[in-house]
Design a protein around this motif. Structure first.
Motif, short mmCIF file in Angstrom:
data_model
loop_
_atom_site.label_atom_id
_atom_site.label_comp_id
_atom_site.label_asym_id
_atom_site.label_seq_id
_atom_site.Cartn_x
_atom_site.Cartn_y
_atom_site.Cartn_z
N GLY A 161 -17.15 110.34 40.13
CA GLY A 161 -15.71 110.58 40.14
C GLY A 161 -15.27 110.84 41.57
N ALA A 162 -14.45 109.98 42.13
CA ALA A 162 -14.00 110.11 43.52
C ALA A 162 -12.54 110.55 43.54
N ILE A 163 -12.26 111.66 44.21
CA ILE A 163 -10.90 112.19 44.34
C ILE A 163 -10.55 112.14 45.82
N THR A 164 -9.56 111.33 46.15
CA THR A 164 -9.28 111.02 47.55
C THR A 164 -7.92 111.55 47.99
N PRO A 165 -7.74 111.81 49.30
CA PRO A 165 -6.51 112.41 49.82
C PRO A 165 -5.50 111.37 50.27
N TRP A 166 -4.36 111.87 50.73
CA TRP A 166 -3.27 110.98 51.12
C TRP A 166 -3.23 110.68 52.61
N ASN A 167 -3.96 111.42 53.42
CA ASN A 167 -3.78 111.24 54.87
C ASN A 167 -4.45 109.97 55.39
N THR A 168 -5.62 109.60 54.84
CA THR A 168 -6.28 108.35 55.20
C THR A 168 -6.81 107.75 53.90
N PRO A 169 -5.94 107.21 53.07
CA PRO A 169 -6.32 106.90 51.69
C PRO A 169 -7.47 105.92 51.55
N LEU A 170 -7.45 104.80 52.27
CA LEU A 170 -8.52 103.82 52.11
C LEU A 170 -9.75 104.17 52.94
N GLY A 171 -9.55 104.70 54.13
CA GLY A 171 -10.70 105.07 54.95
C GLY A 171 -11.58 106.09 54.26
N LEU A 172 -10.97 107.12 53.67
CA LEU A 172 -11.74 108.17 53.02
C LEU A 172 -12.21 107.76 51.63
N LEU A 173 -11.55 106.79 51.02
CA LEU A 173 -12.10 106.20 49.80
C LEU A 173 -13.37 105.42 50.13
N GLY A 174 -13.33 104.66 51.23
CA GLY A 174 -14.51 103.89 51.62
C GLY A 174 -15.73 104.75 51.86
N TRP A 175 -15.52 105.96 52.39
CA TRP A 175 -16.64 106.88 52.63
C TRP A 175 -17.37 107.22 51.33
N THR A 186 -21.62 103.46 39.33
CA THR A 186 -20.26 103.04 38.98
C THR A 186 -19.31 104.17 39.35
N ILE A 187 -18.01 103.89 39.37
CA ILE A 187 -17.09 104.88 39.95
C ILE A 187 -15.73 104.86 39.25
N VAL A 188 -15.15 106.05 39.13
CA VAL A 188 -13.76 106.22 38.72
C VAL A 188 -13.04 106.93 39.86
N VAL A 189 -12.02 106.30 40.40
CA VAL A 189 -11.30 106.84 41.55
C VAL A 189 -9.98 107.44 41.08
N LYS A 190 -9.72 108.68 41.54
CA LYS A 190 -8.41 109.29 41.33
C LYS A 190 -7.80 109.51 42.71
N PRO A 191 -6.94 108.58 43.16
CA PRO A 191 -6.31 108.75 44.47
C PRO A 191 -5.21 109.80 44.42
N SER A 192 -4.84 110.28 45.60
CA SER A 192 -3.69 111.18 45.68
C SER A 192 -2.47 110.52 45.07
N GLU A 193 -1.64 111.33 44.41
CA GLU A 193 -0.40 110.78 43.84
C GLU A 193 0.56 110.34 44.92
N VAL A 194 0.32 110.73 46.18
CA VAL A 194 1.17 110.27 47.28
C VAL A 194 0.81 108.84 47.69
N THR A 195 -0.46 108.46 47.54
CA THR A 195 -0.93 107.17 48.08
C THR A 195 -1.79 106.40 47.07
N PRO A 196 -1.29 106.12 45.87
CA PRO A 196 -2.15 105.46 44.87
C PRO A 196 -2.18 103.94 44.95
N THR A 197 -1.12 103.33 45.48
CA THR A 197 -1.02 101.87 45.35
C THR A 197 -1.99 101.13 46.27
N SER A 198 -2.27 101.66 47.44
CA SER A 198 -3.24 101.01 48.33
C SER A 198 -4.63 101.04 47.71
N THR A 199 -4.96 102.09 46.97
CA THR A 199 -6.25 102.16 46.29
C THR A 199 -6.35 101.08 45.23
#
Length: 508
Positions: A161-175, A186-199
């Motif tokens: 389960g990956a929970i990612t922030p809004w300041n660098t949404p894709l860079g920190l998702l990639g990490w 396998t993975i389930v990503v929950k991006p910040s509600e500020v930056t979900p569409t790029s994910t």
């Protein structure tokens, strides 16, 4: 789901539309039909509707990821084939780098001068872990007992389960995404509600690259969505980047079911400037450390310690350069300062300005919102700040720096380490021996000498104390997404044991 780049400032507009959840390789609306708005912090306008996942939606996503893990469609694939698909993903990221860049800017207002190279760097990160996927494995170990062959295996953990922030949404998702995939999870990503569409855009590229459906899933939403993911019994590991308070809550919940965690949390990182430093370079480094990304960076060098002989001169130069920064459209390459990512973040930073006024601190520049469109605040410098001040101890996450003075190495180290955080630090000196001494004495996960805020996928990143648990990037990251299994193979030993009556029994 691709954004159309808008380079002309007069044509600036975000890609309006609705964005669904990605579960099992299919875009799906939230079960209860709830949505929330995507918002542009520069235009201060909503531009899209995002599906808001309920706990039931999270359950569907985790079930999809669990099924994809257990049937081996990814974990059972040859490592060389996983690597090939990840290399294809890196090519697709490069192909769509411009649209991925602008999509993130519409979400969080980060400058294109920083976001574009960051997106291209994402492709490099993906290639790095693709390479590690083929070489990741256990080791043959000399047995401690005669008559055995012993070795270790590296196996994927399961559903991440990956929970990612809004300041660098894709860079920190990639990490999180790339080492998880390289290790076979396998993975389930929950991006910040500020930056979900790029994910969602990056997840679509995963499927285009050939990653099977169900391996990468995306659930969008807020706290309820994240909590459901953290507490789900079929999620074997949580990888989180965000505030220390939230990370500590995640750690406590994950511990109740023995789930693995990697937590990259907050910071209040020191930059230590000695009198012999190149002052011009040091000021530029401090600006890169705190004013870049509008201060919205976990590694922001927000505490600046300056040796007494150059203290006044340093403050003068920093204030002058900070006040001269150009605030503007983040899509304009000439802009040097973008807006804060959301109204909530703006309110938080403005509240700290009020705290500083109440504490009677000396603000030499900034300390207010800019009178213009967008969630802008002025680059802000406070000098002669006491160590006990709230703005010297708490993470503000804005373009706000506190400057303190010191005399000698011992006092510099004492002040630098006087924090519950330990994410990063900078040392500015022309004395190489001093630099080496301080690298060992300052407690931080990353230390730069005569530079700041430079990172790369070959070195791990993470912090001491309240800044986190574990490391991301580098070879260390792949270990964090793997289980180690020890294997003993008997080469013909006779097994003997004694009964309760002391009678010796034969082999079994």
């Amino acid at each position: 789901m691709r954004a159309t780049p808008k380079s002309g400032l007069g044509l600036r507009s975000a890609p309006a539309g609705s964005f669904d959840l990605l579960i099992g390789g299919k875009l799906q609306s939230a079960e209860q039909g709830a949505t929330f708005a995507a918002h542009d912090p520069y235009l201060e306008e909503d531009w899209g509707q995002i599906a808001k996942a309920s706990p039931a939606d999270v359950d569907r996503a985790v079930a999809s990821a669990r099924s994809a893990f257990e049937d081996g469609r990814w974990s059972g694939m040859l490592a060389a084939e996983r690597a090939r698909i990840m290399l294809r993903l890196a090519d697709l990221i490069e192909r769509d780098a411009e649209s991925l860049t602008t999509q993130q800017i519409f979400e969080n207002g980060k400058l294109i001068s920083e976001m574009r190279p960051g997106t291209l760097g994402l492709a490099g990160d993906c290639r790095f872990f693709a390479g590690l996927a083929e070489t990741h494995g256990g080791a043959t170990v000399q047995s401690a007992r005669p008559g055995f062959t012993t070795f270790t295996l590296k196996e994927p953990i399961g559903v991440v389960g990956a929970i990612t922030p809004w300041n660098t949404p894709l860079g920190l998702l990639g990490w999180k995404l790339f080492p998880a995939l390289a290790a076979g999870n396998t993975i389930v990503v929950k991006p910040s509600e500020v930056t979900p569409t790029s994910t969602l855009m990056l997840a679509a590229l995963c499927e285009e690259a050939g990653i099977p459906g169900g391996v990468v899933n995306v659930v969008t939403g807020g706290r309820e969505t994240g909590a459901a993911l953290v507490e789900h019994p079929d999620v074997s590991k949580i990888a989180f980047t965000g505030s220390t308070a939230t990370g500590q809550q995640i750690a406590s919940r994950a511990a109740l079911r023995s789930a693995r965690v990697t937590l990259e949390m907050g910071g209040k990182s020191p930059q230590v400037i000695f009198a012999d430093a190149d002052l011009d370079q040091a000021v530029n480094g401090v600006m890169a450390g705190i004013f870049a990304a509008t201060g919205q960076s976990c590694m922001a060098g927000s505490r600046v310690l300056v040796e007494e002989p150059v203290f006044d001169r340093f403050c003068e130069i920093l204030a002058a350069r900070g006040s001269a920064m150009i605030a503007g459209d983040p899509l304009d390459p000439a802009s040097q300062l973008g807006p804060l990512a959301s109204r909530a973040q703006l309110d938080k930073v403005l509240a700290y300005f009020e705290i500083a006024r109440a504490e009677g601190l000396d603000c030499v520049t900034g300390g207010h919102r800019l009178d213009r469109q967008g969630y802008f605040v002025a680059p802000t410098v406070y000098r002669d700040v006491p160590q006990g001040s709230r703005i010297a101890r708490e993470e503000i996450f804005g373009p706000v720096v506190v400057v303190m003075h010191f005399n000698g190495e011992d006092e510099a180290v004492r002040i630098a380490n006087d924090s519950r955080y330990g994410l990063a630090a900078g040392i500015w000196t022309e004395d190489l021996r001093r630099a080496h001494r301080l690298v060992h004495r300052i407690r931080a996960g990353t230390v730069w000498v005569n530079n700041y805020r430079i990172i790369g996928h070959t070195l791990p990143f993470g912090g001491y104390g309240a800044s986190g648990i574990g490391r991301e990037m580098g070879r260390d990251a792949l270990e964090a997404y793997s289980e180690t299994k020890s294997v003993w193979i008997d080469l013909g030993n006779r097994i003997e044991f004694r009964t309760g009556h002391g009678e010796e029994q034969g082999a079994v």
